[in-house]
Design an enzyme around this catalytic site. Sequence first.
Site, mmCIF file in Angstrom:
data_model
loop_
_atom_site.group_PDB
_atom_site.id
_atom_site.type_symbol
_atom_site.label_atom_id
_atom_site.label_comp_id
_atom_site.label_asym_id
_atom_site.label_seq_id
_atom_site.Cartn_x
_atom_site.Cartn_y
_atom_site.Cartn_z
ATOM 1 N N ASP A 1 -13.138 -8.046 1.497
ATOM 2 C CA ASP A 1 -13.734 -9.354 1.579
ATOM 3 C C ASP A 1 -14.886 -8.973 2.873
ATOM 4 O O ASP A 1 -15.169 -7.944 3.212
ATOM 5 C CB ASP A 1 -12.617 -10.297 2.369
ATOM 6 C CG ASP A 1 -12.170 -9.568 3.649
ATOM 7 O OD1 ASP A 1 -12.692 -10.023 4.836
ATOM 8 O OD2 ASP A 1 -11.203 -8.888 3.824
ATOM 9 N N GLY B 1 -12.581 -5.953 6.172
ATOM 10 C CA GLY B 1 -13.699 -6.753 5.788
ATOM 11 C C GLY B 1 -15.174 -6.040 6.134
ATOM 12 O O GLY B 1 -15.318 -5.471 7.216
ATOM 13 N N MET C 1 -7.730 -3.961 11.548
ATOM 14 C CA MET C 1 -6.793 -4.360 12.636
ATOM 15 C C MET C 1 -5.766 -3.238 13.160
ATOM 16 O O MET C 1 -4.898 -3.578 14.112
ATOM 17 C CB MET C 1 -5.932 -5.522 12.089
ATOM 18 C CG MET C 1 -6.658 -7.037 11.681
ATOM 19 S SD MET C 1 -5.840 -8.339 11.080
ATOM 20 C CE MET C 1 -5.070 -8.816 12.639
ATOM 21 N N GLU D 1 0.757 -1.371 0.046
ATOM 22 C CA GLU D 1 0.031 0.090 -0.072
ATOM 23 C C GLU D 1 0.884 1.402 -0.111
ATOM 24 O O GLU D 1 0.594 2.221 -0.705
ATOM 25 C CB GLU D 1 -0.970 -0.014 1.165
ATOM 26 C CG GLU D 1 -2.099 -0.991 1.107
ATOM 27 C CD GLU D 1 -2.787 -1.272 2.370
ATOM 28 O OE1 GLU D 1 -3.938 -1.267 2.201
ATOM 29 O OE2 GLU D 1 -2.175 -1.121 3.581
HETATM 30 N N1 ADE Z 1 -8.733 -6.625 6.612
HETATM 31 C C1 ADE Z 1 -9.253 -6.870 5.617
HETATM 32 N N2 ADE Z 1 -10.145 -7.920 5.863
HETATM 33 C C2 ADE Z 1 -10.209 -8.131 7.115
HETATM 34 C C3 ADE Z 1 -10.962 -8.823 8.000
HETATM 35 N N3 ADE Z 1 -11.689 -9.860 7.229
HETATM 36 N N4 ADE Z 1 -10.798 -9.024 9.508
HETATM 37 C C4 ADE Z 1 -9.794 -8.146 9.602
HETATM 38 N N5 ADE Z 1 -8.868 -7.192 9.176
HETATM 39 C C5 ADE Z 1 -9.250 -7.121 7.624
#
Ligand code: ADE
Length: 252
Positions: free
Chosen positions: A218, A81, A194, A15
């Site tokens: 996701d 996510g 996170m 990134e």
């Molecule tokens: N970053 C991208 N997708 C994530 C997920 N599912 N959980 C935590 N951090 C993320």
Amino acid sequence: MSYQKIGLICAMEEEIRLLERDMQAEQTSVIAGRTFYEGVLYGRPVTLVQSRIGKVAAASTATTLLDRFGVDCVIFCGTAGGIAPDLHTGDVVVADKLVQHDFFDGVGWFRIPLLDKSYFETEPVLTEGIRRAVIEYVRDRLKQEIPQAHLDEFRISDPKVVTGTVVTGDQFICDPEKNRWIAEQVDNAKCVEMEGAAVAQICYEFGIPCAVVRVVSDGANDNSNLDFERFVSEAACHFTRGALKAFLENAE
Ligand code: ADE
């Protein structure tokens, strides 16, 4: 808004790579294993750094950025996510507040002892500036920058930009049960990642404005790990660069 020096943080190497390439770096310093790039990016003085992954990494990086580099705001960009059911890959969440989903003090969830606070707000004017920049990027440039084959592969068609709560914890969420728990417990939860709330807490304690932007990679459910690395290097890095370019070029 008129910031003298903007701190930019991304968790992953892929990134910051595009930003590093576009930046006129005047000085680099390595502190606690992180390289801080000071210089000019899209016409504005910035310090850019890769935090690495997780709350401790993000908090320590933000602390160094604020304490040693004198930045007067912090912008964190990355992936997340999706938690809100209407979010799809490529949609963008601009945080209006952030919370740590894994913080339990023995009595209840989320509240940070002594600060007596669960949610850390982003700075509204900065956040609105970033939101407009993301909208501009998605509308005007996204499809020229990311090859159609990649857009198809990641099923990105018409990304939307939403504002809401970004939820942080030291877990990659890929469990539908946990996803549901977060959706139920957190006010207006949009996505999970996170680092964001750790950075927001440090900025709050320093009294420095922050903004957090996340592109959905996701659904934070069973299929979460699918092609994550590719998504970051082929798509997310373009969102980050595009949004920051639009923001920094337009900022006064
Ligand atoms: N970053 C991208 N997708 C994530 C997920 N599912 N959980 C935590 N951090 C993320």
